[in-house]
Structure formats: C-alpha cells, structure tokens
Design a protein around this motif. Structure first.
Motif, PDB file in Angstrom:
ATOM      1  N   UNK A  30      -2.079   1.432  -5.967  1.00 41.79           N
ATOM      2  CA  UNK A  30      -1.363   0.164  -6.009  1.00 41.79           C
ATOM      3  C   UNK A  30       0.103   0.379  -6.354  1.00 41.79           C
ATOM      4  N   UNK A  31       0.363   1.243  -7.339  1.00 41.02           N
ATOM      5  CA  UNK A  31       1.730   1.483  -7.786  1.00 41.02           C
ATOM      6  C   UNK A  31       2.534   2.281  -6.773  1.00 41.02           C
ATOM      7  N   UNK A  32       1.930   3.324  -6.203  1.00 41.08           N
ATOM      8  CA  UNK A  32       2.676   4.192  -5.289  1.00 41.08           C
ATOM      9  C   UNK A  32       2.938   3.528  -3.945  1.00 41.08           C
ATOM     10  N   UNK A  33       2.108   2.566  -3.558  1.00 40.55           N
ATOM     11  CA  UNK A  33       2.314   1.877  -2.274  1.00 40.55           C
ATOM     12  C   UNK A  33       2.923   0.485  -2.460  1.00 40.55           C
ATOM     13  N   UNK A  34       3.228   0.124  -3.716  1.00 42.87           N
ATOM     14  CA  UNK A  34       3.792  -1.205  -4.014  1.00 42.87           C
ATOM     15  C   UNK A  34       2.929  -2.312  -3.412  1.00 42.87           C
ATOM     16  N   UNK A  35       1.624  -2.161  -3.566  1.00 41.30           N
ATOM     17  CA  UNK A  35       0.654  -3.120  -3.048  1.00 41.30           C
ATOM     18  C   UNK A  35      -0.134  -3.704  -4.209  1.00 41.30           C
ATOM     19  N   UNK A  36      -0.421  -4.988  -4.146  1.00 41.77           N
ATOM     20  CA  UNK A  36      -1.210  -5.603  -5.203  1.00 41.77           C
ATOM     21  C   UNK A  36      -2.551  -4.904  -5.336  1.00 41.77           C
ATOM     22  N   UNK A  37      -3.013  -4.804  -6.579  1.00 40.51           N
ATOM     23  CA  UNK A  37      -4.270  -4.110  -6.846  1.00 40.51           C
ATOM     24  C   UNK A  37      -5.412  -4.719  -6.047  1.00 40.51           C
ATOM     25  N   UNK A  38      -5.480  -6.045  -5.985  1.00 41.08           N
ATOM     26  CA  UNK A  38      -6.574  -6.678  -5.257  1.00 41.08           C
ATOM     27  C   UNK A  38      -6.483  -6.415  -3.758  1.00 41.08           C
ATOM     28  N   UNK A  39      -5.259  -6.234  -3.220  1.00 47.51           N
ATOM     29  CA  UNK A  39      -5.110  -5.925  -1.798  1.00 47.51           C
ATOM     30  C   UNK A  39      -5.554  -4.494  -1.497  1.00 47.51           C
ATOM     31  N   UNK A  40      -5.253  -3.572  -2.425  1.00 45.97           N
ATOM     32  CA  UNK A  40      -5.750  -2.199  -2.273  1.00 45.97           C
ATOM     33  C   UNK A  40      -7.274  -2.216  -2.274  1.00 45.97           C
ATOM     34  N   UNK A  41      -7.853  -2.977  -3.192  1.00 42.38           N
ATOM     35  CA  UNK A  41      -9.307  -3.063  -3.280  1.00 42.38           C
ATOM     36  C   UNK A  41      -9.896  -3.667  -2.012  1.00 42.38           C
ATOM     37  N   UNK A  42      -9.275  -4.725  -1.504  1.00 39.74           N
ATOM     38  CA  UNK A  42      -9.781  -5.381  -0.296  1.00 39.74           C
ATOM     39  C   UNK A  42      -9.748  -4.441   0.899  1.00 39.74           C
TER      40      UNK A  42
END
Length: 231
Positions: free
Chosen positions: A209-221
C-alpha cells in the motif's frame, strides 16, 4: 397551511414526527430529502434545498424541491458570492427580504429575481465539528420569512444537522467494516499461500500500500480479485 397555523401542539407533533422520519431515513440523501419536503409543509415556502460540504471543501446538492433551487445554488458555486456562501462561511442565518431591493449581492439578486424568487432564508447546518451545510428556503413572495418562520427554520436546521451527521457517521462505519472485511480476506489468502501468520500478512499488505501509494483496502481488493499483489 404552515405549521404556524396549526392549533395547540401541532408544531411539536410535526417536529416529533420529523425526528422519527429522519431516524428511519436510509442515508444522507434520504435524510435531506425528508428535510426539504418537511420545509415546504412547515414554512409554506415555494422551494427548498440543502447544500452539503463534502470532502475537500466541495459543495454537493443532494436534495432540492425544484430545479430552480439547483440553478440558484449553481450561481453561487460558480461565483462564490451570495447568501449561501455567506451563511456557510460565517455560520450565520442570512435573510434576503426582497431580491428587488437587496443590494448586498446585486448580480446574484438580479439572476435569482429572473428565476421568480423574491425572498430567501439560508440557515447553516451546524454540529459540534462545525458547519456541514446550509438549508435554503425560497419564496416567490417578498418578505415571506418573518421571525416565526426563522425560528421554525432554526429548529428544522438543528434536526437536519444531527440527522445528516448521524447518517454520515453510519455510512463511514459501514465503509470501515467493508474495508476491514477486504483486508481480512486478503490476509487469509497470503497466510494460506505463503504460510504466514496474521501480523506478517498484514505487514506485506501495508508495505504494498505504501510503496504503490494505493489505499490498503484497494490493495486487498486487487489481491482478492486477481490473486496477485499489485506491481
């Protein structure tokens, strides 16, 4: 007939029913629709609407009783000058007794007069956290809002403020629950696939999430849908 014309405890009874209706509303949009519908009955105004502050300080118009209100709001959303901006920015009630004589916002008043509106009452919707929006009341008659109407508008605005804040809180809670469910499912996939414990699986999701600047829930989805972590 407005609430002011009702005998005895009519006003209290109507507001008690409004409180029940707002409590039973399914969300923010349903809540403000109930508010503007009640405003037409309570104050015998020609039109009513609610403008809400959303993320980023933007304004959203979730409910109006007539397209005229949307046009009036649009005039101020574009130019930023008028009773709506004044009410929202300074947390005050703004009364325009007659758009033909009010000289505070002449350009706005002229355009609103062309739409057939003669008097305006804007009441801020406030909570402990600040102003969340404005209830706008409009009449085709001049000087339509006196002290009694303003008092009722204040009560209506307080009901609306609490109801909107409650609806938003419930929506945020629901979104938070959905996010936790997604993260939990993604953690389960990582734990099963790579024989990880929960802490390690969560750490991996957070790092992506941090390295791709993506919300944690979006990484999970994405992990749940593709069975792969994002690149």
């Amino acid at each position: 007939m407005s609430l002011l014309d009702l005998p005895g405890g009519g006003v209290a009874e109507r507001f008690a029913q409004l409180a029940i209706d707002l409590h039973d509303s399914g969300g923010v949009e349903e809540t403000v629709e109930a508010v503007v519908g009640f405003a037409l009955q309570a104050l015998a105004c020609s039109h009513a609407g609610v403008a809400l502050i959303v993320r980023g300080g933007r304004l959203e118009i979730p409910a109006t009783t007539d397209p005229v209100v949307a046009e009036i709001y649009a005039l101020q959303l574009a130019g930023g000058k008028g009773p709506l901006a004044e009410s929202m920015g300074n947390h005050v009630v703004v009364l325009v007794r007659d758009t033909t004589t009010d000289d505070r916002w002449p350009e706005w008043a002229g355009k609103v007069l062309e739409l057939g509106v003669r008097s305006v009452l804007d009441v801020p919707l406030t909570t402990a956290a600040g102003t969340v929006g404005v209830l706008g009341l409009y009449s085709t008659q001049p000087d339509a809002f006196g002290p009694d109407e303003e008092a009722i508008a204040h009560i209506l605005a307080r009901h609306a403020s609490v109801a909107v804040a409650s609806a938003r809180h419930e929506k945020n809670l629901a979104q938070a629950v959905d996010a936790r469910k997604l993260v939990g499912q993604a953690m389960g996939i990582l734990m099963e696939r790579y024989n990880l414990d929960g802490d390690r699986a969560f750490a991996i999701l957070r790092r992506y999430s941090q390295t791709t600047s993506t919300k944690l829930q979006d990484v999970a989805a994405q992990l749940i849908e593709t069975r792969k972590l994002p690149h």
